[in-house]
Design a protein around this motif. Structure first.
Motif, mmCIF file in Angstrom:
data_model
loop_
_atom_site.group_PDB
_atom_site.id
_atom_site.type_symbol
_atom_site.label_atom_id
_atom_site.label_comp_id
_atom_site.label_asym_id
_atom_site.label_seq_id
_atom_site.Cartn_x
_atom_site.Cartn_y
_atom_site.Cartn_z
ATOM 1 N N PHE A 110 4.079 4.849 -5.141
ATOM 2 C CA PHE A 110 3.269 4.115 -6.114
ATOM 3 C C PHE A 110 3.786 4.358 -7.528
ATOM 4 O O PHE A 110 3.965 3.423 -8.322
ATOM 5 N N ASN A 111 4.041 5.630 -7.850
ATOM 6 C CA ASN A 111 4.525 5.972 -9.185
ATOM 7 C C ASN A 111 5.912 5.381 -9.443
ATOM 8 O O ASN A 111 6.229 4.981 -10.576
ATOM 9 N N THR B 88 -5.513 5.397 -0.409
ATOM 10 C CA THR B 88 -6.598 6.370 -0.551
ATOM 11 C C THR B 88 -7.081 6.876 0.809
ATOM 12 O O THR B 88 -7.936 7.742 0.884
ATOM 13 N N LYS C 65 5.215 1.589 -10.075
ATOM 14 C CA LYS C 65 4.317 1.258 -11.171
ATOM 15 C C LYS C 65 5.113 0.733 -12.366
ATOM 16 O O LYS C 65 6.047 1.370 -12.853
ATOM 17 N N LYS D 292 -1.023 -1.282 -4.512
ATOM 18 C CA LYS D 292 -2.220 -0.466 -4.306
ATOM 19 C C LYS D 292 -1.817 0.935 -3.865
ATOM 20 O O LYS D 292 -0.916 1.098 -3.043
ATOM 21 N N GLN D 293 -2.477 1.936 -4.422
ATOM 22 C CA GLN D 293 -2.215 3.315 -4.004
ATOM 23 C C GLN D 293 -3.105 3.650 -2.819
ATOM 24 O O GLN D 293 -4.300 3.349 -2.816
ATOM 25 N N HIS E 205 0.878 -1.174 0.000
ATOM 26 C CA HIS E 205 0.000 0.000 0.000
ATOM 27 C C HIS E 205 0.914 1.222 0.000
ATOM 28 O O HIS E 205 1.509 1.556 1.030
ATOM 29 N N ASP F 69 2.115 5.318 -0.907
ATOM 30 C CA ASP F 69 1.645 6.684 -1.134
ATOM 31 C C ASP F 69 1.894 7.039 -2.606
ATOM 32 O O ASP F 69 2.476 6.244 -3.369
ATOM 33 N N GLU F 70 1.482 8.199 -3.037
ATOM 34 C CA GLU F 70 1.504 8.542 -4.465
ATOM 35 C C GLU F 70 2.906 8.456 -5.062
ATOM 36 O O GLU F 70 3.111 7.866 -6.138
#
Length: 415
Positions: A287-288, A303, A291, A300-301, A281, A283-284
């Motif tokens: 995640f980037n 939310t 990816k 998973k990003q 899980h 953070d933005e």
């Protein structure tokens, strides 16, 4: 339910422990260890009854499960405890006053230790070995998920005690009911110390309800900070070991905190996690960075705020920060005071982390999976204390003794 008679018997039995020599304690513990190994089929059969009632996907399943290797390890830990120096009768402080009074502060047992725990049948054996070695009786209250396993363990212990003519009331297993828990927590005058070991919910309930003294063994919300100077090669193994060695235990990694300047190394650091199918899980920013370099089904990003989660499963969070100060602040806000780690080649950063992070165990360039009484050379542990009053970190023999003062003189009077 009325357990007062049981509590009284255990309290009375605790007074008989003072007459047992340390050599005899060693002999009995070795006999129990041998009996564990000779009863492996029966212990596994009882454990199977408990496992059959639990979903294999439950994070507690791994904690509940016993197998031959785990039982052999439990026996080995008990043998190790038997060889440790006695924690009793140690002179902790000694002085002679100007008036001739001779003062000594010596270590003594608490008396009766109450243990409340969940789906961890190994705790039954560990607590008995530590309490017996330290001269304490123990009252055990396991969860219903492990009731058959705990009953089988107590049967093994009691059979050995009977062979040595030791009062079996020195270790008692209570019914796995809420009513028994309530009575235990209000057993003033019978139980000298209560130690809860389990989920945050259990620990909070015990702390808020008990009328007897409690040592808090907090849940582990555990972090590892990858510093801007961190070695990505060792980080890959450290993070994997901290998360995946046994994901359901309290020293397992919950959140990787990474310095934003090292996001390009994140896919390398997480490569072994992907092999173990760890759900991340992120953070933005994290995640980037992952990816396309980490399986989509496992990435998973975030939310919502998940940073106070103790996952106890093959899941973890990743938080991006811009400095070590921000990492330390994040740990201060969301950590549980259990175990924290930094991966860094910068000595100043290491020292800052060690100094400012408030936890029972603080690591540099090693995984938090080492937070364990056996790994610390203490023998088996009775729990990991996250409080600051009294014991902190892995609690073993010394941590479950208290002390008293002995004062000797010859007619002195106080003016």
């Amino acid at each position: 339910m009325e357990l007062t008679d049981t509590f009284k018997k255990v309290k009375d039995a605790s007074k008989t422990l003072a007459t047992i020599s340390d050599e005899k304690r060693k002999e009995i513990l070795l006999a129990v260890a041998d009996s564990i190994e000779s009863n492996i089929p029966q212990l596994i059969a009882s454990n199977a009854l408990d496992l059959a009632r639990m979903d294999k996907g439950d994070p507690m399943y791994d904690r509940l499960q016993l197998n031959a290797k785990r039982l052999q390890d439990i026996a080995a830990d008990m043998r190790h405890v038997s060889t440790l120096p006695s924690p009793l009768g140690r002179i902790l402080k000694e002085k002679i006053l100007d008036n001739g009074l001779h003062l000594r502060r010596i270590s003594v047992p608490f008396g009766v230790i109450g243990m409340i725990y969940e789906a961890r049948p190994n705790v039954t054996f560990d607590v008995f070995s530590l309490c017996f070695k330290s001269g304490n009786s123990c009252i055990l209250k396991g969860g219903k998920d492990a009731d058959e396993s705990n009953k089988a363990a107590i049967k093994v212990i009691h059979e050995v005690l009977k062979k040595f003519n030791i009062n079996t009331d020195i270790v008692e297993l209570l019914p796995a009911t809420h009513e028994a828990t309530a009575e235990m927590l209000t057993a003033v005058g019978y139980i000298d110390l209560c130690i809860p070991r389990g989920s945050k919910r259990l620990i909070n309930f015990v702390r808020d309800t008990a009328k007897i003294p409690v040592i808090e063994t907090g849940a582990g919300v555990v972090h590892c900070y990858f510093d801007k100077s961190g070695d990505s090669e060792i980080a890959k193994d450290i993070i994997h070991n901290a998360k995946c060695r046994r994901c359901s235990v309290c020293n397992a990694l919950d959140t990787l905190i990474i310095n934003s300047s090292r996001l390009n190394d994140l896919s390398k650091i997480c490569s072994k996690l992907a092999e173990s199918k760890v759900i991340i899980h992120a953070d933005e920013k994290a995640f980037n960075a992952l990816k396309g370099h980490y399986p989509d089904s496992l990435l998973k990003q975030i939310t919502q705020d998940i940073w106070d989660t103790e996952w106890l499963s093959m899941q973890m969070g990743i938080k991006t920060v811009d400095s070590i100060d921000e990492a330390i602040q994040h740990i201060a806000e969301y950590g549980s005071g259990h175990s924290e780690s930094i991966i860094s080649e910068d000595i100043d950063a290491q020292h800052k982390f060690q100094t400012l992070v408030d936890a029972a165990c603080v690591y540099v360039n090693v995984p938090t999976s080492f937070t364990d009484g056996s790994q610390f050379g203490l023998g088996a542990e009775i729990g990991i204390s996250t409080q600051k009053l009294g014991a902190r970190g892995p609690m073993a023999l010394e941590e479950i003794t208290t002390y008293k003062w002995l004062i000797e003189g010859h007619g002195q009077i106080r003016s």
